[in-house]
Design an enzyme around this catalytic site. Structure first.
Site, PDB file in Angstrom:
ATOM      1  N   LYS A   1       1.174  -0.808  -0.277  1.00  0.00           N
ATOM      2  CA  LYS A   1      -0.175  -0.144  -0.246  1.00  0.00           C
ATOM      3  C   LYS A   1       1.063   0.766   0.023  1.00  0.00           C
ATOM      4  O   LYS A   1       1.353   1.556   1.181  1.00  0.00           O
ATOM      5  CB  LYS A   1      -0.941  -0.154   1.362  1.00  0.00           C
ATOM      6  CG  LYS A   1      -1.892   0.776   1.265  1.00  0.00           C
ATOM      7  CD  LYS A   1      -2.706   1.688   2.587  1.00  0.00           C
ATOM      8  CE  LYS A   1      -1.895   2.962   2.899  1.00  0.00           C
ATOM      9  NZ  LYS A   1      -1.298   4.079   2.060  1.00  0.00           N
TER      10      LYS A   1
ATOM     11  N   GLY B   1       6.891   4.547   8.496  1.00  0.00           N
ATOM     12  CA  GLY B   1       5.961   6.156   8.351  1.00  0.00           C
ATOM     13  C   GLY B   1       6.265   6.605   9.497  1.00  0.00           C
ATOM     14  O   GLY B   1       7.412   6.521  10.140  1.00  0.00           O
ATOM     15  N   SER B   2       5.806   7.523   9.755  1.00  0.00           N
ATOM     16  CA  SER B   2       6.306   8.933  11.020  1.00  0.00           C
ATOM     17  C   SER B   2       5.375   7.766  12.575  1.00  0.00           C
ATOM     18  O   SER B   2       5.263   7.152  12.402  1.00  0.00           O
ATOM     19  CB  SER B   2       4.408  10.048  11.164  1.00  0.00           C
ATOM     20  OG  SER B   2       3.346   9.606  11.126  1.00  0.00           O
TER      21      SER B   2
ATOM     22  N   GLU C   1       4.085   8.898  14.860  1.00  0.00           N
ATOM     23  CA  GLU C   1       2.425   9.448  15.398  1.00  0.00           C
ATOM     24  C   GLU C   1       1.917   7.823  14.850  1.00  0.00           C
ATOM     25  O   GLU C   1       1.130   7.426  15.450  1.00  0.00           O
ATOM     26  CB  GLU C   1       1.756  10.169  14.825  1.00  0.00           C
ATOM     27  CG  GLU C   1       0.779  10.933  16.084  1.00  0.00           C
ATOM     28  CD  GLU C   1       0.553  12.262  15.707  1.00  0.00           C
ATOM     29  OE1 GLU C   1       0.829  12.579  14.121  1.00  0.00           O
ATOM     30  OE2 GLU C   1       0.681  13.116  16.352  1.00  0.00           O
TER      31      GLU C   1
ATOM     32  N   GLY D   1       3.227   4.963  13.438  1.00  0.00           N
ATOM     33  CA  GLY D   1       3.668   4.229  13.711  1.00  0.00           C
ATOM     34  C   GLY D   1       3.143   3.754  15.269  1.00  0.00           C
ATOM     35  O   GLY D   1       2.969   2.249  15.673  1.00  0.00           O
TER      36      GLY D   1
ATOM     37  N   GLU E   1       9.449   1.019  10.882  1.00  0.00           N
ATOM     38  CA  GLU E   1      10.768   1.917   9.977  1.00  0.00           C
ATOM     39  C   GLU E   1       9.879   3.301  10.363  1.00  0.00           C
ATOM     40  O   GLU E   1       9.416   3.861  10.167  1.00  0.00           O
ATOM     41  CB  GLU E   1      11.343   2.034   8.806  1.00  0.00           C
ATOM     42  CG  GLU E   1      11.674   0.615   8.682  1.00  0.00           C
ATOM     43  CD  GLU E   1      13.635   0.550   9.264  1.00  0.00           C
ATOM     44  OE1 GLU E   1      13.602   1.921   9.870  1.00  0.00           O
ATOM     45  OE2 GLU E   1      14.069  -0.573   9.329  1.00  0.00           O
TER      46      GLU E   1
ATOM     47  N   CYS F   1      13.871  10.520   6.091  1.00  0.00           N
ATOM     48  CA  CYS F   1      13.863   9.373   7.966  1.00  0.00           C
ATOM     49  C   CYS F   1      15.393  10.495   7.895  1.00  0.00           C
ATOM     50  O   CYS F   1      15.667  10.386  10.005  1.00  0.00           O
ATOM     51  CB  CYS F   1      13.162   8.486   8.106  1.00  0.00           C
ATOM     52  SG  CYS F   1      14.381   7.243   6.290  1.00  0.00           S
TER      53      CYS F   1
ATOM     54  N   GLU G   1      10.394  16.210  14.202  1.00  0.00           N
ATOM     55  CA  GLU G   1      10.454  16.071  13.357  1.00  0.00           C
ATOM     56  C   GLU G   1       9.697  16.915  12.345  1.00  0.00           C
ATOM     57  O   GLU G   1       8.696  16.344  12.725  1.00  0.00           O
ATOM     58  CB  GLU G   1      10.214  14.634  12.872  1.00  0.00           C
ATOM     59  CG  GLU G   1      11.120  14.092  11.478  1.00  0.00           C
ATOM     60  CD  GLU G   1      10.670  12.636  10.396  1.00  0.00           C
ATOM     61  OE1 GLU G   1       9.055  12.059  10.872  1.00  0.00           O
ATOM     62  OE2 GLU G   1      11.824  12.235   9.841  1.00  0.00           O
TER      63      GLU G   1
HETATM   64  P1  NAD Z   1       2.131   8.658   7.630  1.00  0.00           P
HETATM   65  O1  NAD Z   1       2.339   7.553   9.015  1.00  0.00           O
HETATM   66  O2  NAD Z   1       1.079   9.628   7.835  1.00  0.00           O
HETATM   67  O3  NAD Z   1       2.179   7.152   6.563  1.00  0.00           O
HETATM   68  C1  NAD Z   1       3.146   6.694   6.258  1.00  0.00           C
HETATM   69  C2  NAD Z   1       1.711   5.577   5.441  1.00  0.00           C
HETATM   70  O4  NAD Z   1       1.438   5.119   6.756  1.00  0.00           O
HETATM   71  C3  NAD Z   1       1.199   6.058   4.472  1.00  0.00           C
HETATM   72  O5  NAD Z   1       1.102   4.733   3.640  1.00  0.00           O
HETATM   73  C4  NAD Z   1      -0.868   5.935   5.294  1.00  0.00           C
HETATM   74  O6  NAD Z   1      -1.542   6.523   4.218  1.00  0.00           O
HETATM   75  C5  NAD Z   1      -0.132   5.163   5.597  1.00  0.00           C
HETATM   76  N1  NAD Z   1      -1.169   5.154   6.946  1.00  0.00           N
HETATM   77  C6  NAD Z   1      -1.827   6.182   7.411  1.00  0.00           C
HETATM   78  N2  NAD Z   1      -2.337   6.183   8.979  1.00  0.00           N
HETATM   79  C7  NAD Z   1      -2.785   4.916   9.037  1.00  0.00           C
HETATM   80  C8  NAD Z   1      -3.520   4.524   9.865  1.00  0.00           C
HETATM   81  N3  NAD Z   1      -4.092   4.000  10.369  1.00  0.00           N
HETATM   82  N4  NAD Z   1      -3.140   2.465   9.332  1.00  0.00           N
HETATM   83  C9  NAD Z   1      -2.385   2.397   8.306  1.00  0.00           C
HETATM   84  N5  NAD Z   1      -1.935   2.991   7.589  1.00  0.00           N
HETATM   85  C10 NAD Z   1      -1.585   4.222   7.764  1.00  0.00           C
HETATM   86  O7  NAD Z   1       3.662   9.001   7.221  1.00  0.00           O
HETATM   87  P2  NAD Z   1       4.463  10.176   5.814  1.00  0.00           P
HETATM   88  O8  NAD Z   1       3.507  11.926   6.420  1.00  0.00           O
HETATM   89  O9  NAD Z   1       3.560   9.872   4.808  1.00  0.00           O
HETATM   90  O10 NAD Z   1       5.913   9.797   5.906  1.00  0.00           O
HETATM   91  C11 NAD Z   1       6.228  10.764   6.673  1.00  0.00           C
HETATM   92  C12 NAD Z   1       7.031  10.035   7.483  1.00  0.00           C
HETATM   93  O11 NAD Z   1       7.694   8.631   7.241  1.00  0.00           O
HETATM   94  C13 NAD Z   1       8.167  10.803   8.040  1.00  0.00           C
HETATM   95  O12 NAD Z   1       8.356  10.410  10.007  1.00  0.00           O
HETATM   96  C14 NAD Z   1      10.179  10.053   7.810  1.00  0.00           C
HETATM   97  O13 NAD Z   1      10.590  10.166   8.869  1.00  0.00           O
HETATM   98  C15 NAD Z   1       9.019   8.369   7.718  1.00  0.00           C
HETATM   99  N6  NAD Z   1      10.104   7.810   7.171  1.00  0.00           N
HETATM  100  C16 NAD Z   1      10.905   6.856   7.882  1.00  0.00           C
HETATM  101  C17 NAD Z   1      11.615   6.368   6.942  1.00  0.00           C
HETATM  102  C18 NAD Z   1      12.512   4.673   7.705  1.00  0.00           C
HETATM  103  O14 NAD Z   1      12.541   3.944   7.101  1.00  0.00           O
HETATM  104  N7  NAD Z   1      12.563   4.806   8.948  1.00  0.00           N
HETATM  105  C19 NAD Z   1      12.121   5.832   5.824  1.00  0.00           C
HETATM  106  C20 NAD Z   1      10.992   7.171   4.827  1.00  0.00           C
HETATM  107  C21 NAD Z   1      10.193   8.069   6.116  1.00  0.00           C
END
Ligand code: NAD
Length: 499
Positions: A197, A250-251, A253, A255, A272, A306, A403
């Site tokens: 996804k 993802g983020s 929050e 996560g 991650e 990230c 962040e």
């Molecule tokens: P996000 O957490 O908003 O979204 C990430 C993904 O999660 C998207 O596909 C989103 O649709 C999905 N998502 C959102 N809410 C969800 C839920 N309740 N249940 C399941 N899935 C859900 O993050 P973002 O703002 O899109 O991305 C930026 C973040 O990602 C930053 O915090 C960045 O540091 C992190 N990131 C981490 C790495 C790593 O490898 N550590 C790599 C890239 C980005």
């Protein structure tokens, strides 16, 4: 720093191909090697952050679509060619997949740049990285070996490594294709089936990847893509009892929420998450290398990394010189159309992200930090933000703690090693850290003392598929990449036979 005047996306040969693909595109998921609309018929717009125009509509998935994908993935896991394929068969298909990605790299990179605003030079490089990662995991396929244990003469004891099952990958928008492959590459190599996804901001490259997966010969149900929002499609994947392993990037929050829900039915979970990584410059550092790395470390991909080195600790004795040199380098950046190879910084991915970053700049000013570069809004079209450097930042200011995920740097000065280690570790995150010094003993001391999943010495943000990648503390759970990552996609089964 200059802002390129034209933000219209001129159409070259690759661009024309991508435009044709977009014109033909209808909102679809890919389930069981078929492109299908959402059961509900719902769709949403994918936007070009440079022009703010709509590129194409994408299917908005929910529980029903996720359920169909899980059913297809389960069937492919248990019956059909993937269930009986040996490791060499799987490796062959994945190598072909990597080749198809290379053959279509320009087009994929163009599509990714159109959809997330990352400069084309970076997205092209990302396709090479993606293909390398896939080749690496294809090569790992035959290494999911069990062990034979020493056993008494009346017994034979050993272990098998078997696929975990249906694996879901939920990824962010900053480098969708390379984030996708780090999830599905090892999963498929180990014989699992996958549901990907992508983020709602960047659904298109995942659908193109799905087309390429079919071209490469992946059998139906082995690789599926559901596009849609986190709260609907993402949450449905997290909750679905038929998903055995979840890899979330993802983020912090999101996560936290994902971890709570996914572990309710004891899925295997890898997280991650974000970072607020310290990049530490000692007075004896080679500034000719440290300055460009520090600039790149917070401004590459408009800071949407990230591992961004967003907290820059500079020894007090070189602080002014270092900031002057950063300013000089930033003045040479070209903001503009990310499809132009001369552009070094494109827009942020969305209006929401641009406004979030602009709010943080205001927070920094209100907290009393001093702007040394940038900090002014850029008028549209496009979600552009000036790279912004603050100094006189205290470690407890929000701009030094949270962040931002944009091109905003907090410069904090220090005078001794203990002090900088304490401040660098004063974060809930622990993803990356950089150390710049000619003193080898100090470098080794800091490597041990810094709380981070990766420490770079006289380098910043260099990645290698063979190195484990992930975060300490709240930057995540588990490590991706490297051979151990591949083993994470297997379950170990112990066998005892009485002879
Ligand atoms: P996000 O957490 O908003 O979204 C990430 C993904 O999660 C998207 O596909 C989103 O649709 C999905 N998502 C959102 N809410 C969800 C839920 N309740 N249940 C399941 N899935 C859900 O993050 P973002 O703002 O899109 O991305 C930026 C973040 O990602 C930053 O915090 C960045 O540091 C992190 N990131 C981490 C790495 C790593 O490898 N550590 C790599 C890239 C980005």
């Amino acid at each position: 720093m200059s802002l390129a005047s034209s933000v219209s996306n001129e159409v070259d040969k690759t661009g024309a191909k991508v435009q044709r693909w977009l014109a033909d595109h209808t909102p679809r998921h890919m389930i069981n090697n078929e492109f299908v609309p959402s059961r509900s018929g719902a769709a949403f717009d994918a936007v070009d952050p440079t022009t703010e125009s709509v590129l194409a509509a994408a299917a908005s998935g929910d529980e029903a679509d996720v359920d169909a994908a899980v059913t297809a993935a389960r069937a492919a896991l248990e019956n059909g060619p993937w269930a009986t394929a040996g490791p060499h068969d799987r490796a062959r298909v994945l190598r072909r997949f990597a080749e198809v990605i290379v053959d279509n790299a320009d087009e994929l990179a163009h599509l990714e740049t159109l959809n997330n605003g990352t400069p084309i030079g970076i997205t092209r490089g990302g396709m090479t990285l993606t293909a390398d990662r896939l080749q690496y995991f294809a090569g790992a396929a035959p290494y999911a070996a069990g062990q034979t244990m020493p056993s008494p003469s009346g017994r034979f004891t050993y272990t098998l490594r078997e696929p975990v099952g249906v694996c879901a990958g939920i990824i962010p928008w900053n480098s969708p294709v390379s984030n996708a492959v780090k999830t599905f590459g090892p999963a498929l190599a180990a014989g699992n089936t996958v549901i990907l996804k992508p983020a709602e901001q960047t659904p298109l490259s995942a659908i193109r990847l799905a087309e390429l997966a079919i071209d490469a010969g992946l059998p139906p149900g082995v690789f599926n893509v559901i596009t849609g929002f986190g709260k609907s499609a993402g949450a449905a994947l997290v909750r679905h009892p038929g998903v055995n392993k979840l890899n979330f990037t993802g983020s912090l929050e999101t996560g936290r929420q994902v971890a709570r829900e996914a572990t309710a039915n004891l899925k295997r979970v890898t997280l991650e998450l974000g970072g607020k990584s310290p990049n530490i410059i000692f007075a004896d550092a080679d500034l000719s290398k440290a300055v460009p790395a520090a600039v790149n470390g917070f401004s590459k991909n408009a800071g949407q990394m990230c591992t961004a080195g967003s907290r820059l600790f500079v020894h007090e004795s070189i602080r002014e010189e270092f900031i002057d040199r950063i300013k000089e380098q930033l003045a040479g950046l070209t903001l503009g159309n990310p499809l132009d190879p001369q552009t070094t910084m494109g827009p942020l991915v969305s209006r929401q992200q641009m406004e979030r970053v602009e709010r943080y700049v205001e927070v920094g000013k209100a907290e009393g930090a001093n702007i040394r570069f940038g900090g002014s809004p850029i008028s549209g079209p496009g979600y552009f933000v000036e790279p912004t450097v603050f100094d006189q930042v205290n470690s407890d200011m929000r701009i030094a703690v949270e962040e931002i995920f944009g091109p905003v740097l907090s410069v904090i000065s220090f005078t001794d090693e203990d002090e900088v280690v304490r401040q660098a570790n004063e974060s809930v995150f622990g993803l990356g850290a950089g150390v710049w010094t000619q003193d080898i003993s100090r470098a080794h001391r800091l490597v041990r003392r810094l709380q981070a999943g990766t420490v770079w010495v006289n380098a910043y943000n260099a990645l290698d598929v063979t190195m484990p990648f992930g975060g300490q503390k709240q930057s995540g759970i588990g490590r991706e990449l490297g051979l151990d990552w591949y083993r994470e996609f297997t379950e170990e089964k112990a066998v005892l036979i009485n002879l």
